[in-house]
Design a protein around this motif. Structure first.
Motif, PDB file in Angstrom:
ATOM      1  N   ARG A   1       0.857  -1.176   0.000  1.00 49.24           N
ATOM      2  CA  ARG A   1       0.000   0.000   0.000  1.00 49.24           C
ATOM      3  C   ARG A   1       0.891   1.222   0.000  1.00 49.24           C
ATOM      4  NH1 ARG A   1      -4.670  -0.051   4.235  1.00 49.24           N
ATOM      5  NH2 ARG A   1      -5.180   1.699   2.937  1.00 49.24           N
ATOM      6  N   GLU A   2       0.373   2.325  -0.483  1.00 52.33           N
ATOM      7  CA  GLU A   2       1.112   3.577  -0.478  1.00 52.33           C
ATOM      8  C   GLU A   2       0.398   4.570   0.417  1.00 52.33           C
ATOM      9  OE1 GLU A   2       1.452   4.735  -4.582  1.00 52.33           O
ATOM     10  OE2 GLU A   2       3.373   3.694  -4.741  1.00 52.33           O
ATOM     11  N   TYR A   3       1.172   5.348   1.141  1.00 51.59           N
ATOM     12  CA  TYR A   3       0.649   6.357   2.052  1.00 51.59           C
ATOM     13  C   TYR A   3       1.249   7.698   1.677  1.00 51.59           C
ATOM     14  CZ  TYR A   3      -0.600   2.166   4.567  1.00 51.59           C
ATOM     15  OH  TYR A   3      -1.119   0.934   4.891  1.00 51.59           O
ATOM     16  N   GLU A   4       0.400   8.713   1.595  1.00 53.33           N
ATOM     17  CA  GLU A   4       0.841  10.044   1.188  1.00 53.33           C
ATOM     18  C   GLU A   4       0.980  10.928   2.416  1.00 53.33           C
ATOM     19  OE1 GLU A   4      -0.513  13.660  -1.804  1.00 53.33           O
ATOM     20  OE2 GLU A   4      -1.603  11.770  -1.829  1.00 53.33           O
ATOM     21  N   TYR A   5       2.077  11.670   2.456  1.00 55.26           N
ATOM     22  CA  TYR A   5       2.366  12.563   3.577  1.00 55.26           C
ATOM     23  C   TYR A   5       2.768  13.933   3.060  1.00 55.26           C
ATOM     24  CZ  TYR A   5       2.592   8.298   6.360  1.00 55.26           C
ATOM     25  OH  TYR A   5       2.290   7.120   6.983  1.00 55.26           O
ATOM     26  N   GLN A   6       2.647  14.917   3.942  1.00 54.08           N
ATOM     27  CA  GLN A   6       3.152  16.261   3.663  1.00 54.08           C
ATOM     28  C   GLN A   6       4.042  16.679   4.816  1.00 54.08           C
ATOM     29  OE1 GLN A   6       0.320  19.470   3.475  1.00 54.08           O
ATOM     30  NE2 GLN A   6       1.806  20.848   2.559  1.00 54.08           N
ATOM     31  N   CYS A   7       5.207  17.201   4.474  1.00 53.76           N
ATOM     32  CA  CYS A   7       6.132  17.694   5.487  1.00 53.76           C
ATOM     33  C   CYS A   7       5.652  19.049   5.975  1.00 53.76           C
ATOM     34  CB  CYS A   7       7.538  17.812   4.891  1.00 53.76           C
ATOM     35  SG  CYS A   7       8.746  18.479   6.049  1.00 53.76           S
ATOM     36  N   LEU A   8       5.579  19.222   7.279  1.00 53.52           N
ATOM     37  CA  LEU A   8       5.138  20.499   7.840  1.00 53.52           C
ATOM     38  C   LEU A   8       6.283  21.502   7.914  1.00 53.52           C
ATOM     39  CD1 LEU A   8       2.774  19.160  10.632  1.00 53.52           C
ATOM     40  CD2 LEU A   8       2.181  19.991   8.362  1.00 53.52           C
ATOM     41  N   ALA A   9       7.520  21.042   7.746  1.00 52.14           N
ATOM     42  CA  ALA A   9       8.673  21.940   7.783  1.00 52.14           C
ATOM     43  C   ALA A   9       8.921  22.595   6.418  1.00 52.14           C
ATOM     44  CB  ALA A   9       9.915  21.185   8.238  1.00 52.14           C
ATOM     45  N   CYS A  10       8.867  21.792   5.334  1.00 50.57           N
ATOM     46  CA  CYS A  10       9.189  22.348   4.006  1.00 50.57           C
ATOM     47  C   CYS A  10       8.037  22.235   3.008  1.00 50.57           C
ATOM     48  CB  CYS A  10      10.437  21.670   3.439  1.00 50.57           C
ATOM     49  SG  CYS A  10      10.198  19.958   2.902  1.00 50.57           S
ATOM     50  N   SER A  11       6.908  21.661   3.419  1.00 50.74           N
ATOM     51  CA  SER A  11       5.685  21.521   2.606  1.00 50.74           C
ATOM     52  C   SER A  11       5.786  20.499   1.473  1.00 50.74           C
ATOM     53  CB  SER A  11       5.247  22.858   2.033  1.00 50.74           C
ATOM     54  OG  SER A  11       4.971  23.770   3.075  1.00 50.74           O
ATOM     55  N   GLU A  12       6.849  19.715   1.428  1.00 54.42           N
ATOM     56  CA  GLU A  12       6.979  18.698   0.372  1.00 54.42           C
ATOM     57  C   GLU A  12       5.945  17.598   0.563  1.00 54.42           C
ATOM     58  OE1 GLU A  12      10.189  15.507  -1.438  1.00 54.42           O
ATOM     59  OE2 GLU A  12      10.926  17.270  -0.382  1.00 54.42           O
ATOM     60  N   HIS A  13       5.330  17.184  -0.546  1.00 59.54           N
ATOM     61  CA  HIS A  13       4.424  16.037  -0.555  1.00 59.54           C
ATOM     62  C   HIS A  13       5.226  14.836  -1.011  1.00 59.54           C
ATOM     63  CE1 HIS A  13       0.346  17.851  -0.130  1.00 59.54           C
ATOM     64  NE2 HIS A  13       1.045  18.938  -0.410  1.00 59.54           N
ATOM     65  N   PHE A  14       5.018  13.686  -0.364  1.00 53.82           N
ATOM     66  CA  PHE A  14       5.728  12.480  -0.764  1.00 53.82           C
ATOM     67  C   PHE A  14       4.906  11.258  -0.432  1.00 53.82           C
ATOM     68  CE2 PHE A  14       7.059  13.612   3.490  1.00 53.82           C
ATOM     69  CZ  PHE A  14       7.112  12.420   4.185  1.00 53.82           C
TER      70      PHE A  14
ATOM     71  N   ALA B   1       5.241   7.723  12.942  1.00 53.75           N
ATOM     72  CA  ALA B   1       6.398   7.852  13.823  1.00 53.75           C
ATOM     73  C   ALA B   1       7.685   7.392  13.136  1.00 53.75           C
ATOM     74  CB  ALA B   1       6.177   7.046  15.097  1.00 53.75           C
ATOM     75  N   ARG B   2       7.567   6.610  12.080  1.00 51.75           N
ATOM     76  CA  ARG B   2       8.741   6.098  11.355  1.00 51.75           C
ATOM     77  C   ARG B   2       9.031   6.862  10.069  1.00 51.75           C
ATOM     78  NH1 ARG B   2       6.894  -0.146  11.498  1.00 51.75           N
ATOM     79  NH2 ARG B   2       6.862  -0.413  13.754  1.00 51.75           N
ATOM     80  N   VAL B   3       8.203   7.868   9.756  1.00 47.81           N
ATOM     81  CA  VAL B   3       8.319   8.587   8.491  1.00 47.81           C
ATOM     82  C   VAL B   3       9.086   9.883   8.679  1.00 47.81           C
ATOM     83  CG1 VAL B   3       6.992   9.740   6.666  1.00 47.81           C
ATOM     84  CG2 VAL B   3       6.157   7.612   7.638  1.00 47.81           C
ATOM     85  N   SER B   4       9.988  10.155   7.749  1.00 56.98           N
ATOM     86  CA  SER B   4      10.653  11.453   7.716  1.00 56.98           C
ATOM     87  C   SER B   4      10.664  11.949   6.274  1.00 56.98           C
ATOM     88  CB  SER B   4      12.070  11.377   8.279  1.00 56.98           C
ATOM     89  OG  SER B   4      12.845  10.479   7.539  1.00 56.98           O
TER      90      SER B   4
ATOM     91  N   SER C   1      12.976  16.134   8.062  1.00 58.67           N
ATOM     92  CA  SER C   1      12.124  16.397   9.219  1.00 58.67           C
ATOM     93  C   SER C   1      11.153  15.244   9.466  1.00 58.67           C
ATOM     94  CB  SER C   1      11.325  17.685   9.007  1.00 58.67           C
ATOM     95  OG  SER C   1      10.404  17.883  10.061  1.00 58.67           O
ATOM     96  N   ALA C   2      10.900  14.958  10.732  1.00 59.16           N
ATOM     97  CA  ALA C   2       9.914  13.944  11.101  1.00 59.16           C
ATOM     98  C   ALA C   2       8.559  14.586  11.391  1.00 59.16           C
ATOM     99  CB  ALA C   2      10.386  13.160  12.311  1.00 59.16           C
ATOM    100  N   ASP C   3       8.449  15.885  11.180  1.00 61.37           N
ATOM    101  CA  ASP C   3       7.215  16.630  11.423  1.00 61.37           C
ATOM    102  C   ASP C   3       6.354  16.547  10.159  1.00 61.37           C
ATOM    103  OD1 ASP C   3       5.316  18.199  12.655  1.00 61.37           O
ATOM    104  OD2 ASP C   3       6.442  20.070  12.435  1.00 61.37           O
ATOM    105  N   VAL C   4       5.609  15.448  10.033  1.00 63.51           N
ATOM    106  CA  VAL C   4       4.808  15.203   8.836  1.00 63.51           C
ATOM    107  C   VAL C   4       3.357  14.948   9.226  1.00 63.51           C
ATOM    108  CG1 VAL C   4       6.759  14.236   7.568  1.00 63.51           C
ATOM    109  CG2 VAL C   4       5.242  12.715   8.826  1.00 63.51           C
TER     110      VAL C   4
END
Length: 54
Positions: A14-27, A35-38, A44-47
């Motif tokens: 499965r794929e999970y989409e995240y956004q970084c709260l530090a630089c706004s990158e979507h990945f 807790a394991r995503v950076s 940054s781990a702030d996602v």
């Protein structure tokens, strides 16, 4: 799910989409636990989880 596992020899990933709260990158990653995503861009781990728009 058991049928897919038996056909593929493994569970489908499965794929999970995240956004970084530090630089706004979507990945996208296959890691479900935030807790394991950076961020791959800045480290940054702030996602936050983002709902996939499929």
């Amino acid at each position: 799910m058991k049928r897919l596992t038996s056909m593929l020899g493994r569970e489908p990933s499965r794929e999970y989409e995240y956004q970084c709260l530090a630089c706004s990158e979507h990945f996208v990653t296959d890691e479900a636990h935030m807790a394991r995503v950076s961020c791959p861009g800045c480290g940054s781990a702030d996602v936050r989880s983002v709902a996939a728009e499929h």
